[in-house]
Design an enzyme around this catalytic site. Structure first.
Site, PDB file in Angstrom:
ATOM      1  N   GLU A  93       0.801  -1.213   0.000  1.00 55.79           N
ATOM      2  CA  GLU A  93       0.000   0.000   0.000  1.00 55.79           C
ATOM      3  C   GLU A  93       0.838   1.269   0.000  1.00 55.79           C
ATOM      4  O   GLU A  93       0.525   2.241  -0.708  1.00 55.79           O
ATOM      5  CB  GLU A  93      -0.955   0.002   1.203  1.00 55.79           C
ATOM      6  CG  GLU A  93      -2.103  -0.993   1.116  1.00 55.79           C
ATOM      7  CD  GLU A  93      -1.729  -2.382   1.607  1.00 55.79           C
ATOM      8  OE1 GLU A  93      -0.533  -2.637   1.844  1.00 55.79           O
ATOM      9  OE2 GLU A  93      -2.651  -3.210   1.768  1.00 55.79           O
ATOM     10  N   HIS A 110     -10.963  -5.124  10.194  1.00 60.97           N
ATOM     11  CA  HIS A 110     -11.665  -4.992   8.911  1.00 60.97           C
ATOM     12  C   HIS A 110     -12.975  -4.219   9.053  1.00 60.97           C
ATOM     13  O   HIS A 110     -13.826  -4.287   8.164  1.00 60.97           O
ATOM     14  CB  HIS A 110     -11.957  -6.375   8.315  1.00 60.97           C
ATOM     15  CG  HIS A 110     -10.744  -7.109   7.853  1.00 60.97           C
ATOM     16  ND1 HIS A 110      -9.825  -7.660   8.717  1.00 60.97           N
ATOM     17  CD2 HIS A 110     -10.285  -7.372   6.605  1.00 60.97           C
ATOM     18  CE1 HIS A 110      -8.860  -8.240   8.027  1.00 60.97           C
ATOM     19  NE2 HIS A 110      -9.118  -8.080   6.733  1.00 60.97           N
TER      20      HIS A 110
END
Length: 441
Positions: free
Chosen positions: A157, A226
């Site tokens: 990322e 998450h």
């Protein structure tokens, strides 16, 4: 293996003293020199590379000459070029039609329309070219444009954010898709420390039109890593826009605005909002950042909400209406900038404020909104502002704990009635509490 052959701070001469032969060896292996030789091996002419180097030296020298010859800046302009001032334009008055589509379909449609309008728009991210296409949001773009403009990236990322930020500075318009906003934390050095500052540090010469779509993944059993809703973290950085649509109409208009702007944008989506349907025009349109939506007019209490909590607020307002309490529901849509004028005007009218957020209560955007209202319309308040958001702990996994962790429409109704010195009627309590477990989905 890497090697530092000069000091981290230029005036610390001698700290990293090494034998001359050792320095010569590593300088010959330096990455810039090796990259130059690699380009030559692919056919790039050495004279062309020498010309690039000459232009770079000339540009740097001119920058130094300009800086040294320039007067000190006027302090009246220290807020210039921060980069997060939203473009001002009126929200379009559209003929909505009757076509009702999911939020995911609206996002997909906006992506294709932006790519049709501007060849510099491209889509990257994990699974963007899979058949699923990140909940279907990138599938139409991949089918139309293929791997030339929709392609997968490695799970790195920070690297991707830096590369895409560089592409944006050079005139491209990357749309970087993250299936979970939690993993944007891996990008925060690039995003918070670099890309949000380039416009300011370059006095407006550089813009960074990078758009990052990131999903809040709340659903059963998502757990700590998450399901987080991190808008307050992203909104903390000057130079960064943060938008958070709750429905397809807003998602399409706000995404098209983001993909035509000059400022980096974090575009947050809530997983529970994805399947919700709303009327969305087929034509391309843009919605301005910093302009809230008045979902429902009211006179007794203002409920400011964001993302999935907009639906909880709507549900609560319906119940309150049956109990004789008139609630005004505001969907922020945009978190940085946020519509202070609309919220202040509403609270001036109602005298009561509830902020319903999908993030944590402590240090969240609900605190920012409550503080702003207290500072600006204190004399109109009939009660202290109240905040409804997550308790200060990570998301639990066990179903009973998870159900207790997430606030919903029942909490909003209870707080609104408390404002009015009333309690939830007993005959409504059981059925309403049952609905609140899953919310209005």
């Amino acid at each position: 293996t890497t090697y530092r052959w000069r000091e981290h701070v230029e005036h610390n001469k001698g700290i990293m003293s090494r034998p001359a032969e050792e320095l010569r060896y590593w300088k010959a292996r330096g990455p810039i020199a090796r990259f130059r030789n690699e380009l030559i091996s692919y056919g790039e002419h050495p004279f062309a590379l020498a010309e690039i180097e000459r232009e770079i030296h000339e540009e740097v020298d001119e920058a130094f000459r300009f800086a040294e010859a320039s007067p000190s800046p006027d302090i009246a302009h220290f807020m210039d070029n921060v980069g997060d001032a939203a473009e001002a334009f009126d929200e379009p008055q559209l003929s909505l039609g009757t076509r009702s589509i999911k939020c995911t379909e609206a996002i997909a449609e906006a992506t294709v329309q932006a790519m049709d309008a501007d060849p510099n728009v491209f889509v990257v991210g994990l699974h963007v070219d899979d058949p699923n296409g990140v909940f279907g949001t990138t599938t139409p773009a991949f089918k139309k444009f293929g791997h030339a403009r929709v392609f997968e990236t490695p799970i790195s990322e920070a690297s991707a954010t830096g590369i895409l930020g560089g592409a944006a500075i050079m005139g491209m318009r990357p749309l970087h898709v993250h299936a979970r906003n939690d993993f944007l934390l891996l990008c925060m050095s690039q995003l918070g420390n670099e890309l949000t500052k380039w416009c300011y540090m370059s006095a407006g010469a550089l813009t960074v039109p990078l758009v990052i779509r990131a999903i809040v993944g709340r659903s059963r059993g998502q757990g700590c890593q998450h399901s987080q809703s991190l808008q307050s973290l992203f909104a903390h950085f000057p130079g960064l826009h943060v938008v958070a649509p709750s429905n397809g109409y807003d998602a399409k208009g706000l995404l098209l605005t983001a993909l035509s702007g000059k400022t980096p944008v974090v575009f947050l989506e809530h997983r529970l909002c994805h399947p919700m349907t709303t009327v969305v025009p087929e034509a391309s349109y843009r919605i301005p950042f910093g302009k809230a939506r008045i979902v429902r007019q009211g006179t007794d209490v203002t409920i400011v909400s964001v993302l999935q909590m907009v639906y909880e607020a709507e549900c609560a307002a319906g119940v309150l209406a049956k109990l004789g309490v008139s609630a005004e529901v505001i969907d922020l849509r945009s978190i940085r900038p946020w519509d202070k004028a609309a919220v202040c005007a509403s609270v001036e009218k109602t005298g009561r404020l509830i902020v319903a957020d999908t993030g944590w209560t402590e240090f969240g955007i609900s605190a920012e909104i409550a503080a702003t209202i207290t500072e600006n319309v204190f004399g109109h308040l009939k009660a202290p502002p109240t905040r409804i958001a997550l308790p200060p702990c990570p998301t639990p996994m066990a179903e009973p704990l998870e159900t207790a962790y997430y606030p919903g429409s029942r909490d909003i109704v209870a707080h609104a009635l408390r404002f009015m010195d009333r309690k939830l009627p007993r005959d409504l309590q059981v059925s309403f509490a049952t609905k609140a477990i899953a919310g209005p989905f």
